[in-house]
Every structure is written in C-alpha cells, then in structure tokens.
Scaffold this active site. Sequence first.
Site, PDB file in Angstrom:
ATOM      1  N   LYS A 189      21.120  14.686  20.839  1.00 32.66           N
ATOM      2  CA  LYS A 189      20.149  13.630  20.499  1.00 32.66           C
ATOM      3  C   LYS A 189      19.515  13.040  21.748  1.00 32.66           C
ATOM      4  CE  LYS A 189      21.437   9.687  20.499  1.00 32.66           C
ATOM      5  NZ  LYS A 189      22.020   8.946  19.418  1.00 32.66           N
TER       6      LYS A 189
ATOM      7  N   THR B  21      31.300  15.585  16.639  1.00 26.65           N
ATOM      8  CA  THR B  21      29.916  15.246  16.320  1.00 26.65           C
ATOM      9  C   THR B  21      29.122  14.925  17.570  1.00 26.65           C
ATOM     10  OG1 THR B  21      30.471  14.426  14.107  1.00 26.65           O
ATOM     11  CG2 THR B  21      28.440  13.599  15.101  1.00 26.65           C
ATOM     12  N   CYS B  22      29.673  14.124  18.458  1.00 23.91           N
ATOM     13  CA  CYS B  22      28.941  13.623  19.617  1.00 23.91           C
ATOM     14  C   CYS B  22      28.366  14.748  20.460  1.00 23.91           C
ATOM     15  CB  CYS B  22      29.853  12.741  20.466  1.00 23.91           C
ATOM     16  SG  CYS B  22      29.070  12.145  21.979  1.00 23.91           S
TER      17      CYS B  22
ATOM     18  N   TYR C 268      20.708   3.651  12.524  1.00 27.00           N
ATOM     19  CA  TYR C 268      20.260   4.053  13.847  1.00 27.00           C
ATOM     20  C   TYR C 268      19.909   5.534  13.919  1.00 27.00           C
ATOM     21  CZ  TYR C 268      24.896   6.013  14.932  1.00 27.00           C
ATOM     22  OH  TYR C 268      26.045   6.763  14.938  1.00 27.00           O
TER      23      TYR C 268
ATOM     24  N   GLU D 242      16.429  -8.789  35.037  1.00 32.28           N
ATOM     25  CA  GLU D 242      16.536 -10.105  35.666  1.00 32.28           C
ATOM     26  C   GLU D 242      16.268 -11.230  34.676  1.00 32.28           C
ATOM     27  OE1 GLU D 242      13.365 -11.418  38.415  1.00 32.28           O
ATOM     28  OE2 GLU D 242      12.381  -9.514  37.954  1.00 32.28           O
TER      29      GLU D 242
ATOM     30  N   LYS E 234      17.454 -11.587  23.783  1.00 33.31           N
ATOM     31  CA  LYS E 234      18.086 -12.771  23.187  1.00 33.31           C
ATOM     32  C   LYS E 234      19.491 -12.907  23.733  1.00 33.31           C
ATOM     33  CE  LYS E 234      17.464 -13.984  18.853  1.00 33.31           C
ATOM     34  NZ  LYS E 234      17.541 -14.081  17.359  1.00 33.31           N
TER      35      LYS E 234
ATOM     36  N   CYS F 198      25.413  12.480  19.823  1.00 29.47           N
ATOM     37  CA  CYS F 198      24.939  11.767  21.014  1.00 29.47           C
ATOM     38  C   CYS F 198      24.275  12.660  22.053  1.00 29.47           C
ATOM     39  CB  CYS F 198      26.111  11.050  21.691  1.00 29.47           C
ATOM     40  SG  CYS F 198      27.371  10.393  20.597  1.00 29.47           S
TER      41      CYS F 198
ATOM     42  N   ARG G  94      18.872  -3.398   9.394  1.00 29.71           N
ATOM     43  CA  ARG G  94      19.010  -4.760   8.851  1.00 29.71           C
ATOM     44  C   ARG G  94      20.256  -5.473   9.367  1.00 29.71           C
ATOM     45  NH1 ARG G  94      17.962  -1.664   4.467  1.00 29.71           N
ATOM     46  NH2 ARG G  94      20.074  -1.954   3.661  1.00 29.71           N
TER      47      ARG G  94
ATOM     48  N   HIS H  48      14.812  -8.358  41.540  1.00 25.95           N
ATOM     49  CA  HIS H  48      13.387  -8.424  41.243  1.00 25.95           C
ATOM     50  C   HIS H  48      12.643  -7.280  41.934  1.00 25.95           C
ATOM     51  CE1 HIS H  48       9.637 -10.394  40.176  1.00 25.95           C
ATOM     52  NE2 HIS H  48       9.203 -10.197  41.419  1.00 25.95           N
TER      53      HIS H  48
ATOM     54  N   GLU I 259      16.270   6.789  15.244  1.00 24.89           N
ATOM     55  CA  GLU I 259      16.271   7.629  16.442  1.00 24.89           C
ATOM     56  C   GLU I 259      15.523   8.935  16.207  1.00 24.89           C
ATOM     57  OE1 GLU I 259      20.355   6.275  18.778  1.00 24.89           O
ATOM     58  OE2 GLU I 259      20.444   7.932  17.343  1.00 24.89           O
TER      59      GLU I 259
ATOM     60  N   SER J 295      35.889  13.637  20.269  1.00 21.95           N
ATOM     61  CA  SER J 295      36.083  12.792  21.442  1.00 21.95           C
ATOM     62  C   SER J 295      37.419  12.066  21.420  1.00 21.95           C
ATOM     63  CB  SER J 295      34.942  11.776  21.531  1.00 21.95           C
ATOM     64  OG  SER J 295      33.695  12.434  21.616  1.00 21.95           O
ATOM     65  N   GLY J 296      37.751  11.423  20.308  1.00 27.56           N
ATOM     66  CA  GLY J 296      38.991  10.664  20.234  1.00 27.56           C
ATOM     67  C   GLY J 296      40.222  11.534  20.268  1.00 27.56           C
TER      68      GLY J 296
END
Length: 528
Positions: free
Chosen positions: A72, A63-64, A206, A495, A443, A69, A233, A490, A210, A36-37
């Site tokens: 997956k 990889t992506c 992750y 929201e 949060k 990605c 963690r 809503h 996943e 990608s890069g």
Amino acid sequence: QQPLYNKVTTNLDIYRSRRETSMTYDYDLIVIGGGSGGIACAKRSASYSKKVLCIERSRLGGTCVNVGCVPKKVMWSAASIADVVNHDMKHYGFSGGEGVKLDFGLLKKRRDAYVKRLNEIYENGFKSAGVTGIFGACAFVDAHTVEVTGSDGSKTRYTGDKILIATGGRPHLPPGEGIEDHCISSDGFFEMETLPEVAVVVGAGYIAVELAGVMNSLGTEVHLVVRKGKALREFDPMISDGLDAEMVKAGIHIHRNTNGVAKVALDGSGKKIVTLHSGDVIYGADIVLMAAGRVPNTEDLCVDCEWAPNTEELHLECCGVKATSRKYIIVDSYQNTNVENIYALGDVCGTVELTPMAIAAGRRLADRLFSGKVEHQEAKVSYEMVPTVVFSHPTIGTCGMTEPQAIAKYGQNNVKVYTSKFANLFYGIFDMEPDQKPKTLMKVICAGLDEKVVGIHVLGMGADEMMQGFGVAMKMGCTKADLDSCVAIHPTAAEELVTMGVWGTSPSESGAKVSPLNGAAPAEPRLS
C-alpha cells in the site's frame, strides 16, 4: 490485573488438558500465524533459548507485508509522484508533465518483487533466530496439540507447552446480490494487472480512503460509497471533515447516506453496474472494491468442529478457547485466553489492529513467558496513546482521544482545544487563490488544570512522518507547556504543534520526570 485464565479455571465447563504436567512436548512454543505479531513473538522467544515452531499457511509477513501496509505504501508513493507531476511541478516552473505516462505493469512487477524479497528476509530471519518455520493449514486437536496439513495433503501433528494464536484477519465481503461474484477486496487490489478507468470503492474506513486516493491520483475515475454521511467517522471531526473536503476537491465522487451496496451486476460489455440501497446507480465500473470491514482468521483452527466460516458464533471446542460472537478471540491485557497455556494477539483479538501493535504485544508476551527476569513478570503491552497514520491524500496522523471522546471522559469544562489551519509552505508559490491551496489541519486536545495533552490530530503534508515523535511525547505524559518548551524547527509544518495558541501562556506544569520548563537544564543520564 490478574491473568484471564485464573478467573475462570474453577468453572466446570472450561477445558482441562488430560496431559500430565510432566509431559514432554515437541516445542516450548507453537505460534500459529507467520504475520508481524507471530514472527515477533517467535523470534523473541527463541532468543531465550526456547524451542519454537511457527506455522504459516500462506506467505510470511502476514497482511502487512503481502497485501497491506508495505505494498500500500508503495502505491501511495507512486500516487504521490503522480500528484507532483500532474498538479504541482508546473507551479515550480517545470514543464513536460503532460507526456509522463505510468507503466502500471512495471510498477506492479517491482512492488511484488520487493514483497517477495521481504518474504525471503523473514525466512532467513527464522533461520538466524533458531525458529523452525513450516507452511501449511493449522488446526487444533487439543489444548497442546495442533495438526498441520501440507500442500500435498499430508497431515502432521505437533505438541507444544504453550501455543500462540496470531492468525490475523482478512477482508469481509458484505451480503448482496452479485457482490461475491463481481467485487474484489483490498487483497484483490494488489492483484490488478492494469489500472482501472473507473473504480467504485465501498467503505468508510482507512483502507477505503487510502485505496480511493491512490487510484484517483493515478488517473482513475473514483466513486467512494459510504453508508452514512462521510468516511472516517471515528476520527476527530475536524480531520474527517477536512479529508472529505480534500477528496472532493481532488475529484473523488462521494456517494453519501447510501446504506451500502444492494446489488452488483454486469452490463453487456462486462462493466459493473452498482445499485445502492439509497436507489442511486453507478454505471460503467471496471472494478468494485469492497473495503467494508475485516474479520478474524479463526474458522480453520478446529479439527472436527461443526461450524463453518462466517457463522455467527465461534466454537473452538477442541482446545476450549473462547471467542466473541464476531469470532474475535477473548484475551485479557496480558494476551491470555481462558485456557492457561494458550495466548492470542494481533488482529485476531480485534484490539488496535495495527502491525506495530501486534509486534509489541508479541515481544512483551515472550518476555513475560520466557525471559525469567523479575522486571518481566508482569510485562504487557500498552494499548493506550497509540499513534497511527492514514495514507490518504493528504495524509492523516493521529494519537490519543478525539475531541468528543475527551469531552465525554473529562467533561466540557476540563477540556481545552488548540487548532490551526494553514497552507503548507510547499504551496506558497502556487499560482492559485489562497482558499484553493491544500490545507493542513492540526488539533491539540488538552485536559485538566495542567493541560495534559490527550490528543493530537494532523491532516496534511508530512503528517505521517511528524506524528511518531509527538507520540513519544504523549506516551511520556506531556503537557501543553511541554510542547511550548520545545523550540520550533522553522520552516516546517510540525512547528505549528509547538507554537499553538498564545505561546508560553499555558499552566507551567510538566509531565516530564525532570521538568524542561522555564529554561531548566535537560535531564542527565544515570552513569554506572
């Protein structure tokens, strides 16, 4: 910040090219790595009328596209459909889910065909952009020369005024008896021809959660092995604890505080026996998937250097590029290495290892090197406030600091946290006790007297899609009052992020260039 190479070129031990500055090179830019890069930088550089060569040793997209990605997300989508069929549709009055079967071979066939189409799209994109793309294994000869070995063994050398290293990373198998012989990596997951009945997934990142979630939803008995107490963690504790609870509720067997896998052996029937350092033993596994970390692809980048893959120290003597002891290439914030004409970006540098991050870095580097525009002279990508998503079951969306990170930086008294926990309306009519319904957790972490939003974290249905917009707001410096100023949509889960706490009572300070608070008119565009 000054470019890295300017800080070190006075050192006598730094490599100096013996070529004269007037030397004519084959290409203005050579990009090593067609992920990608690398692709983003190559195409943007070519748009500035530069002659660009991109070298890839495998399939375009990195990889992506090939083992990350994209496939997956296809598997996550299939797993999400399975969740609806097996668990959700009956609550809405639908029947017949018991007879629904998955044709895993067909799923794999269509997924692989889609990936192949993307490979072809990248190849055609090179042609339309004017980038020369070749396949082969690439190695440095010196700071301006690379050697490419083709599939037939032929070797060809190319010279470039500037060279970009964008070779990405690969899965790493930890040491242990039988691990290399009897385990697969995340790459191997996409080679599976059949869905395993029993799978052991080793890792706490992750990728592990996943793939564990995908297989569990598709019907595999999944054992997730984590070295310490839980997965993810490094994420905000509320999110990692929440996912842990949901994984257990979904039936994933989590083996905690194991310190990893000690041994993998075969029983008489060819099944795997997994022995953990804690002494626990898992029997009857069809596959053992190691997702215990990734390493940069740097070991093949040097001709005639006396070092091998997975050694502790990297030696790029041929071109003089320096790397860390873990073989990540050292760059500054402008993607400069210590060698003036050589750059690096993406996973090979080990900083924010995300596909969109590498794409942004590649485009900004091309702008700085080749656009010739004044506004691009100091162009670089920002590695702060990067939104990201984990395609777990349920999904996670996150941007900015965790609560512990914010407290460590700003102090407990300068941090204010807003949280919410609720069942998505999707589960409203489910015939089950309220505490059994899947929960959405949110949060918002604020800092300072103006309650600048420094972190947003979401676990639950739709977290993947809602985070992009809030990432824009955080990148622009939004405050809690800015979130409150946006009228809620809503009924949605999103929201909740603009109605937390006692709505409208946060300090009336905005991070916007033109404040939207207290009914102010929106900013108007500048017209020509």
